[in-house]
Every structure is written in structure tokens, then in C-alpha cells.
Scaffold this motif. Structure first.
Motif, short mmCIF file in Angstrom:
data_model
loop_
_atom_site.label_atom_id
_atom_site.label_comp_id
_atom_site.label_asym_id
_atom_site.label_seq_id
_atom_site.Cartn_x
_atom_site.Cartn_y
_atom_site.Cartn_z
N UNK A 286 0.81 -1.21 0.00
CA UNK A 286 0.00 0.00 0.00
C UNK A 286 0.85 1.26 0.00
N UNK A 287 0.33 2.31 -0.62
CA UNK A 287 1.07 3.57 -0.77
C UNK A 287 1.47 4.20 0.56
N UNK A 288 0.73 3.95 1.62
CA UNK A 288 1.05 4.56 2.91
C UNK A 288 2.40 4.08 3.45
N UNK B 299 8.80 8.07 -7.69
CA UNK B 299 8.61 7.94 -6.24
C UNK B 299 7.32 8.64 -5.81
N UNK B 300 7.04 9.78 -6.38
CA UNK B 300 5.80 10.50 -6.07
C UNK B 300 4.59 9.68 -6.51
N UNK B 301 4.66 9.06 -7.68
CA UNK B 301 3.56 8.17 -8.12
C UNK B 301 3.31 7.07 -7.09
N UNK B 302 4.38 6.45 -6.61
CA UNK B 302 4.23 5.38 -5.61
C UNK B 302 3.69 5.94 -4.31
N UNK B 303 4.26 7.03 -3.84
CA UNK B 303 3.85 7.64 -2.57
C UNK B 303 2.38 8.05 -2.59
N UNK B 304 1.93 8.58 -3.70
CA UNK B 304 0.56 9.08 -3.80
C UNK B 304 -0.45 8.01 -4.23
N UNK B 305 0.02 6.79 -4.43
CA UNK B 305 -0.89 5.71 -4.80
C UNK B 305 -1.34 5.75 -6.24
N UNK B 306 -0.66 6.52 -7.08
CA UNK B 306 -1.04 6.61 -8.48
C UNK B 306 -0.54 5.42 -9.30
#
Length: 166
Positions: free
Chosen positions: A90-92, A119-126
Motif C-alpha cells: 500500500x502507498x502509505x 517515487x511520487x507516483x508510488x507515494x501518492x498511490x497513483x
């Protein structure tokens, strides 16, 4: 990519305290809430099957609501939980890893060998987090490399304790 990945378009209550969640990006997930309801005091009213069956998308699809403004769960948290229950990452976890390590996005992306944008895509769940990326996060946490050179071995228990001391 839009932020539709956390906007719910449909919520279907399932037997045994499950939900089928459909998001605006076309993804659908099933989440099991039995354990959460059993162990989280504010969710205790949902043990009533009749109330649980009233689950519906909340305002702007950002939550699942049972009692408006009183009993709801965020659509992003539910997606994270569903991904984790299905065996994904999960992105969290990326949010927590960044906070725990104190790395900036730039430092973290460099440490993982990926772009800041990815990394932003992964972090934000995109985008789903590949297993290899999560393993790299765990590995970084274990060895806490200094500079750009990577260690050649996994630390012993004593070395690990020293790396994580105060």
C-alpha cells in the motif's frame, strides 16, 4: 494522471463485513473490515449487520459513509488496506518510510535508483509499488548507507543496532 484513484464511484456491502469498492480510475477492490470493526472502538457500531449494509460513497467519493459526518472511513485508507490484504504494498508504506528515514524526495529517489516523479507516483498511490522497490526501502533501512557507495554485506545484529541507535 488524475487523482481519481481515491474517488469512489460505487460501494457494495458484502457478507461478513466486506466491501466491494470501485474507484473512478476503473479499479475495483474488495476489503475485509471484520478485524478493524472488532478492534477499533469507533467502528464498533458496524458490528450491527443492518447498519453495515447501509455503506455508501460519501461526499465527493472521498469516503465510505454509514452515518454522515459521524461514521465513515476514508477512500484512500480503504484502498491502501485492500491492496495490503490482496498481498500488495500500500502507498502509505512509502509515506511512513520517508518520514522514518528523514529523506527528502530527491534523496529517497536517488537511494532507490528511480526518478523523483516515479517515487511520487508510488507515494501518492497513483502507481502500484513494485515488490523490488519496497524491498529496496527495507534494505536501505537495514543498512542506512552513507553517501553513494552501498555496503557489501548485510549488517550483523550488533551493527544493525549501532546503525539505529539514537
Amino acid at each position: 494522471m488524475s487523482k481519481d484513484h481515491f474517488v469512489l464511484t460505487a460501494v457494495e456491502p458484502l457478507p461478513n463485513y466486506g466491501l466491494r469498492l470501485t474507484y473512478a480510475d476503473g479499479q475495483a477492490f474488495t476489503v475485509d473490515l471484520r478485524e478493524r470493526i472488532r478492534t477499533t472502538s469507533f467502528l464498533a457500531p458496524l458490528e450491527n449487520a443492518t447498519l453495515f449494509a447501509q455503506a455508501k460513497p460519501g461526499f465527493a467519493g472521498r469516503s465510505v459513509d454509514w452515518v454522515e459526518d459521524e461514521l465513515d472511513l476514508g477512500s484512500d485508507n480503504l484502498r491502501h488496506l485492500a491492496v495490503e490484504q490482496a498481498g500488495g504494498i500500500g502507498h502509505e508504506r512509502i509515506w511512513s518510510w520517508l518520514e522514518d528515514t528523514g529523506l527528502t524526495l530527491e534523496q529517497a529517489a536517488e537511494a532507490l535508483g528511480i526518478s523523483r516523479r516515479m517515487l511520487i507516483y508510488y507515494r501518492d498511490g497513483e502507481k502500484p509499488i513494485p515488490r523490488a522497490i519496497w524491498l529496496a526501502c527495507l534494505g536501505w533501512e537495514a543498512v542506512r548507507p552513507k553517501g553513494s557507495s552501498l555496503p557489501l554485506h548485510v549488517p550483523s545484529a550488533q551493527e544493525y543496532a549501532a546503525l539505529h541507535a539514537g
